[in-house]
Design an enzyme around this catalytic site. Structure first.
Site, PDB file in Angstrom:
ATOM      1  N   TYR A   1      -1.343  -0.640  10.228  1.00 31.69           N
ATOM      2  CA  TYR A   1      -1.517  -1.279   8.915  1.00 31.69           C
ATOM      3  C   TYR A   1      -0.234  -1.142   8.092  1.00 31.69           C
ATOM      4  O   TYR A   1       0.236  -2.108   7.482  1.00 31.69           O
ATOM      5  CB  TYR A   1      -2.699  -0.604   8.206  1.00 31.69           C
TER       6      TYR A   1
ATOM      7  N   LYS B   1       2.336  -3.999   6.510  1.00 31.73           N
ATOM      8  CA  LYS B   1       2.700  -4.079   5.085  1.00 31.73           C
ATOM      9  C   LYS B   1       4.224  -3.974   4.902  1.00 31.73           C
ATOM     10  O   LYS B   1       4.799  -4.659   4.043  1.00 31.73           O
ATOM     11  CB  LYS B   1       1.977  -2.977   4.299  1.00 31.73           C
TER      12      LYS B   1
ATOM     13  N   HIS C   1     -13.176   3.315   2.233  1.00 29.57           N
ATOM     14  CA  HIS C   1     -12.325   4.410   1.777  1.00 29.57           C
ATOM     15  C   HIS C   1     -13.197   5.538   1.230  1.00 29.57           C
ATOM     16  O   HIS C   1     -14.405   5.366   1.023  1.00 29.57           O
ATOM     17  CB  HIS C   1     -11.363   3.912   0.691  1.00 29.57           C
TER      18      HIS C   1
ATOM     19  N   SER D   1       0.849  -1.195   0.000  1.00 26.11           N
ATOM     20  CA  SER D   1       0.000   0.000   0.000  1.00 26.11           C
ATOM     21  C   SER D   1       0.884   1.245   0.000  1.00 26.11           C
ATOM     22  O   SER D   1       1.993   1.221   0.545  1.00 26.11           O
ATOM     23  CB  SER D   1      -0.862   0.012   1.262  1.00 26.11           C
ATOM     24  N   SER D   2       0.352   2.335  -0.548  1.00 30.44           N
ATOM     25  CA  SER D   2       1.144   3.575  -0.560  1.00 30.44           C
ATOM     26  C   SER D   2       1.302   4.171   0.837  1.00 30.44           C
ATOM     27  O   SER D   2       2.122   5.065   1.033  1.00 30.44           O
ATOM     28  CB  SER D   2       0.511   4.603  -1.496  1.00 30.44           C
ATOM     29  N   CYS D   3       0.541   3.661   1.829  1.00 34.82           N
ATOM     30  CA  CYS D   3       0.682   4.223   3.185  1.00 34.82           C
ATOM     31  C   CYS D   3       1.932   3.716   3.894  1.00 34.82           C
ATOM     32  O   CYS D   3       2.196   4.098   5.027  1.00 34.82           O
ATOM     33  CB  CYS D   3      -0.558   3.979   4.020  1.00 34.82           C
TER      34      CYS D   3
END
Ligand code: GFB
Length: 315
Positions: free
Chosen positions: A137, A141, A180, A108-110
């Site tokens: 989260y 990841k 989201h 994920s980009s987070c």
């Protein structure tokens, strides 16, 4: 991937997994393996091991994850770190133990720091503090990325890692509390149109910037990389353009056809100020996103009306 190779898509009922299954079928793959949670609990290490021993998938797409929007991440942090860590551990280890030829991990980009330079390059990983609303989260990841790299180095497992930007499309979660922003807005504007309401409430200030990728583009990129990329470096998957949440709200309002006003609820968090991926690595490999945002929103709205809205609320 050979057309008759056994390919396991973990998480095939979700937004990402279902899109990968559609793409694999469209490409003519004949042995796409899936199982529901009732058939195989990916948090159960013994069950995962037994399933891999029996089915022996050659390729594994690890698209199963506990996911959610800013409120879900912020209010259920323990579930987000625990479930993701366990699922990843079980699936990556079983893929190695039972001789999978290749595994693709979806991140994920987070994972990037809250205040990373924009657009965010793959090398910005672990260069600063994370956004607090989704740090559990993100840490799970990041552990998945490290696990792929460790299994590659120690055991020679061909494990690659993709970092998709914010995704949307069919089979998304449209629940207003846990979803989201994009699916939430499609539902909110639709319900406000049907109810002839004067306003729709959006969270935060509207100033954060986000990038949105249609999940069919992500599925195309996933299959493309499974077929052509064997590197240890992570690969960003996005469109390379972002919008403010305010612009997104106005776009969804127009597509849905709601004519009232947007109100802002400052008691809800904004999250990270900007999240835009640098996609030069995947573009250099020969892939680029195709689906324009407005068109993708219109298709997703049409899908929602057909599949999830009751006749009374789909006027
Ligand atoms: O998509 P979203 O929930 O998550 O929110 P993140 C994006 C932005 O939209 C935030 C605003 O600034 C929200 O405050 N927003 C406005 C809304 N109205 C709404 C609404 O009705 N619902 C929602 N959900 N947001 C998530 C992470 O961050 O992104 C996950 O928590 C994951 O870990 C995911 O990485 C891709 O983009 O802020």
């Amino acid at each position: 991937m050979e057309k008759d190779a056994p390919i396991f898509v973990a998480g095939h009922r979700g937004l990402v997994g279902s899109a990968i299954v559609r793409k694999l079928h469209a490409d003519g793959h004949t042995r796409v393996l899936t199982c529901t949670r009732a058939q195989l609990d990916l948090c159960d290490q013994r069950a995962v091991d037994a399933w891999f021993a029996r089915e022996r998938p050659a390729y594994v797409f690890l698209a199963a994850a506990k996911v959610g929007g800013i409120h879900a991440n912020n209010s259920r942090p323990a579930e987000f770190i625990r479930d993701n860590l366990i699922i990843q551990c079980n699936v990556i280890h079983a893929a190695h133990q039972h001789g999978a030829r290749k595994l693709e991990f979806l991140g994920s980009s987070c994972i990037y720091p809250k205040l990373a330079p924009q657009p965010m390059k793959e090398e910005h990983l672990l260069t600063g503090p994370l956004e607090p609303t989704n740090a559990p989260y993100a840490i799970a990841k990041i552990a998945g990325i490290e696990m792929c790299d460790a299994y590659r180095r120690q055991y020679g497992l061909n494990a690659i890692s993709l970092m998709p930007t914010n995704l949307y499309g069919p089979n998304d979660n449209f629940d207003l509390e846990s979803s989201h922003v994009l699916p939430a807005l499609i539902r909110k504007f639709h319900e406000a149109k049907v109810a002839e309401a004067a306003t729709v409430s959006m969270w935060g200030s509207g100033s954060p910037r986000r990038e949105f990728l249609h999940v069919d583009d992500l599925a195309a990129a996933s299959v493309f990389l499974m077929n052509s990329y064997d590197g240890r470096e992570i690969v960003n998957v996005g469109v390379g353009e972002d919008v403010t949440i305010r612009e997104l709200g106005e776009m969804v309002r127009d597509v849905v056809g709601f004519t009232g006003r947007i109100e802002w609820d400052p008691s809800k968090p904004d999250g990270t100020p900007r999240k835009l991926l640098d996609v030069s690595r995947i573009n250099g490999l020969g892939w680029r996103a195709k689906i324009p945002l407005r068109e993708g929103i219109a298709c997703t709205y049409a899908w929602l009306r057909e599949h999830e809205l009751t006749p009374a609320s789909s006027a």
